[in-house]
Design a protein around this motif. Structure first.
Motif, PDB file in Angstrom:
ATOM      1  N   ARG A   1      42.379 -14.784 -66.785  1.00 49.32           N
ATOM      2  CA  ARG A   1      42.972 -13.779 -65.908  1.00 49.32           C
ATOM      3  C   ARG A   1      44.417 -13.455 -66.267  1.00 49.32           C
ATOM      4  O   ARG A   1      44.887 -12.349 -66.015  1.00 49.32           O
TER       5      ARG A   1
ATOM      6  N   THR B   1      34.178 -25.802 -70.772  1.00 45.03           N
ATOM      7  CA  THR B   1      35.577 -25.614 -70.354  1.00 45.03           C
ATOM      8  C   THR B   1      35.774 -26.306 -69.010  1.00 45.03           C
ATOM      9  O   THR B   1      34.814 -26.647 -68.328  1.00 45.03           O
TER      10      THR B   1
ATOM     11  N   LYS C   1      28.376 -19.476 -73.516  1.00 42.54           N
ATOM     12  CA  LYS C   1      28.543 -20.925 -73.399  1.00 42.54           C
ATOM     13  C   LYS C   1      28.116 -21.660 -74.663  1.00 42.54           C
ATOM     14  O   LYS C   1      28.189 -22.890 -74.725  1.00 42.54           O
TER      15      LYS C   1
ATOM     16  N   GLY D   1      32.449 -14.915 -72.751  1.00 38.16           N
ATOM     17  CA  GLY D   1      31.589 -15.337 -71.647  1.00 38.16           C
ATOM     18  C   GLY D   1      30.420 -16.205 -72.076  1.00 38.16           C
ATOM     19  O   GLY D   1      29.693 -16.734 -71.227  1.00 38.16           O
TER      20      GLY D   1
ATOM     21  N   LYS E   1      38.345 -12.918 -71.826  1.00 41.16           N
ATOM     22  CA  LYS E   1      37.150 -13.724 -71.542  1.00 41.16           C
ATOM     23  C   LYS E   1      36.975 -14.766 -72.643  1.00 41.16           C
ATOM     24  O   LYS E   1      36.934 -14.440 -73.823  1.00 41.16           O
TER      25      LYS E   1
ATOM     26  N   LYS F   1      36.971 -22.723 -63.867  1.00 42.40           N
ATOM     27  CA  LYS F   1      35.866 -22.406 -62.970  1.00 42.40           C
ATOM     28  C   LYS F   1      34.964 -21.327 -63.546  1.00 42.40           C
ATOM     29  O   LYS F   1      33.759 -21.322 -63.347  1.00 42.40           O
ATOM     30  N   ASN F   2      35.558 -20.377 -64.252  1.00 41.08           N
ATOM     31  CA  ASN F   2      34.769 -19.356 -64.945  1.00 41.08           C
ATOM     32  C   ASN F   2      35.429 -19.087 -66.292  1.00 41.08           C
ATOM     33  O   ASN F   2      36.440 -19.709 -66.640  1.00 41.08           O
ATOM     34  N   ARG F   3      34.877 -18.182 -67.052  1.00 40.61           N
ATOM     35  CA  ARG F   3      35.361 -17.938 -68.409  1.00 40.61           C
ATOM     36  C   ARG F   3      36.331 -16.762 -68.500  1.00 40.61           C
ATOM     37  O   ARG F   3      36.649 -16.301 -69.593  1.00 40.61           O
ATOM     38  N   ASP F   4      36.792 -16.286 -67.376  1.00 41.66           N
ATOM     39  CA  ASP F   4      37.795 -15.216 -67.362  1.00 41.66           C
ATOM     40  C   ASP F   4      39.188 -15.799 -67.629  1.00 41.66           C
ATOM     41  O   ASP F   4      39.574 -16.799 -67.020  1.00 41.66           O
TER      42      ASP F   4
END
Length: 502
Positions: free
Chosen positions: A396, A388, A369, A367, A363, A391-394
């Motif tokens: 993967r 960033t 911001k 996670g 992450k 799209k998300n903070r993962d």
């Protein structure tokens, strides 16, 4: 041909180096497009920056990375410069290791090409370089240290031994995990067949540099906290590890507790009683609960101890002052409940070694911001936002590697045993046999220390991952070639017998 000359004059090496540079540029460009700003691990990153900002010599974490940040800040406070330097150091150490393997062990051309490609495109490498943390620098120093061990086995010169002592000191300054490195290096140098004078120069350089650094560190602790110690973090970590074992043991009768630990241990017992009433315990899995959670008895006890003081010391002074006491308490607790400690800390940590969880690597900025004020101050940012393009903070891609290591670690053990017991190993020259032995001992030493010292995470295991991947590939390739050659030989023998019979 000497190694340096071989690197730059061999046509294959030149092509592979250019290929590596192109891949590195693509990987880094992709990283900085998705994550324009560095990744932070609170409170680790904040502490490193504060120690660098204050130019401290001792801190909660080892001081080496803070000194590295301070050195870079002489030239630039740019976060981009920091990350690219970390990435170049890391990839430089990976290439140094891989080309040393090619020079010393002579793997097949296509095998080495495949190994180089897999190592260079490893997506964890640019990600770890993007952290404001000691992880990347420590991996680079550890890879350099290990590669130098291989060269000491092959050609132990005085200049190499002196450089090895410097790299060893730097690794020792950056991460407490390197505490076993000096013992390994000294034993290897002592067993090397070189003139006694050169041997003692190498061992003496290691001992002198470490003695000076440890002595200066202990002096700083004495001045600032009144205690003589080298690593305050170790005392806290030992006590925290011990509590994971004690949490599943039958509580000690307060009347049987030694007076030295009585007050703390009663507090621990009360805490364990409160956890027993919870449906989901926060210490259900080994981690950082007892070390950092404000409800942990290890965090509550110092607050109670200094509550009556009119002018309580700073957090670091309280933290460092408690460390020797916690180290002693941790040893006492483990000695009193050894089997519970083995079952509930060592065994789960051993499982985590074979499949290390991603945790902080999965992450971006945990996670969050935003970043803390020290980050804004150090990098001269105009605000505390951390945007960033993802799209998300993962992250993967990091989740693949625990499963990959769960396969790789057992595969390394099996392939090593099979290779050492094969004809291929018996046909190896002395240098190759010693290199294989060195690799096996380093792997087991790292596993042993990692399991005993602290809860394991993926970011702590990138150094063994790089060398394990390489040697596993070499062992498996050698075994396949040996089996193939034996099969061809058997076919020829059968054909010859058939012709003779006819």
């Amino acid at each position: 041909m000497p190694f340096k000359q071989w690197i730059w004059q061999d046509k294959e090496n030149k092509q592979l180096l250019w290929f590596s540079i192109i891949i590195m540029i693509i990987s880094f460009a992709w990283l900085k497009y998705v994550y324009p700003f560095p990744n932070f691990i609170p409170p680790d990153s904040n502490n490193y920056l504060e120690a660098a900002n204050n130019n401290d010599f001792i801190s909660i974490w080892p001081i080496g990375y803070s000194k590295f940040l301070r050195l870079i800040s002489i030239f630039s406070r740019s976060h981009f410069v920091l990350v690219i330097l970390q990435y170049l150091l890391l990839m430089g150490s990976v290439l140094y290791f891989l080309f040393s393997i090619r020079y010393l062990l002579s793997p097949g051309k296509w095998l080495f090409r495949a190994l180089l490609t897999i190592s260079i495109i490893n997506p964890l490498l640019p990600h770890i370089a993007n952290f404001v943390s000691s992880d990347c620098l420590f991996v680079a120093l550890s890879l350099t240290w290990f590669t130098q061990l291989l060269w000491i086995i092959y050609q132990p010169k005085q200049k190499l031994l002196l450089l090895h002592a410097i790299v060893l000191l730097l690794a020792f300054m950056v991460r407490f995990t390197a505490v076993w490195y000096p013992f390994f290096s000294i034993v290897l140098i002592a067993l090397t067949n070189i003139p006694r004078r050169i041997k003692w120069v190498g061992i003496g350089a290691i001992a002198l540099l470490l003695f000076l650094f440890i002595g200066r560190t202990q002096y700083e602790y004495k001045v600032k906290t009144g205690t003589v110690q080298y690593a305050a973090f170790g005392g806290w970590q030992l006590a925290a590890n011990a509590l994971y074992g004690y949490a599943h043991s039958q509580q000690d009768d307060p009347t049987s507790i030694t007076w030295k630990y009585k007050e703390l241990h009663i507090l621990v017992n009360h805490h364990m009683d409160s956890l027993d009433h919870l449906v989901i315990r926060p210490d259900q899995k080994i981690g950082v609960y007892y070390l950092w959670n404000f409800k942990s008895p290890l965090r509550v006890y110092p607050v109670k101890s200094w509550k009556i003081t009119t002018a309580p010391p700073s957090f670091f002074e309280q933290w460092a002052t408690m460390a020797p006491y916690y180290a002693s308490y941790g040893r006492w607790l483990i000695a009193k409940h050894p089997w519970s400690f083995i079952k509930h800390f060592i065994w789960p940590n051993l499982v985590r070694y074979y499949a290390p969880p991603a945790f902080f690597m999965e992450k971006y900025n945990l996670g969050n911001k935003q970043v803390d004020p020290i980050v804004v101050t150090w990098f001269d940012w105009t605000n505390n936002q951390l945007p960033t393009r993802a799209k998300n903070r993962d992250i993967r891609i990091a989740n693949i590697f625990p499963n990959l290591l769960a396969i790789l670690n057992p595969l390394f053990l099996i392939s090593t045993i099979a290779f050492v017991g094969s004809k291929s190993f018996r046909r190896c020259n002395k240098i190759s046999k010693r290199i294989v032995s060195c690799m096996g001992l380093v792997w087991f030493s790292n596993a042993f220390f990692s399991v005993l010292s602290a809860p394991i995470e993926l970011r702590y295991q990138l150094f063994p991952f790089v060398i394990t991947l390489s040697f596993s590939t070499l062992f498996i390739s050698s075994l396949i070639m040996s089996l193939s050659q034996e099969s061809e030989t058997n076919k020829k023998q059968v054909a010859l017998i058939s012709e003779t019979a006819m």
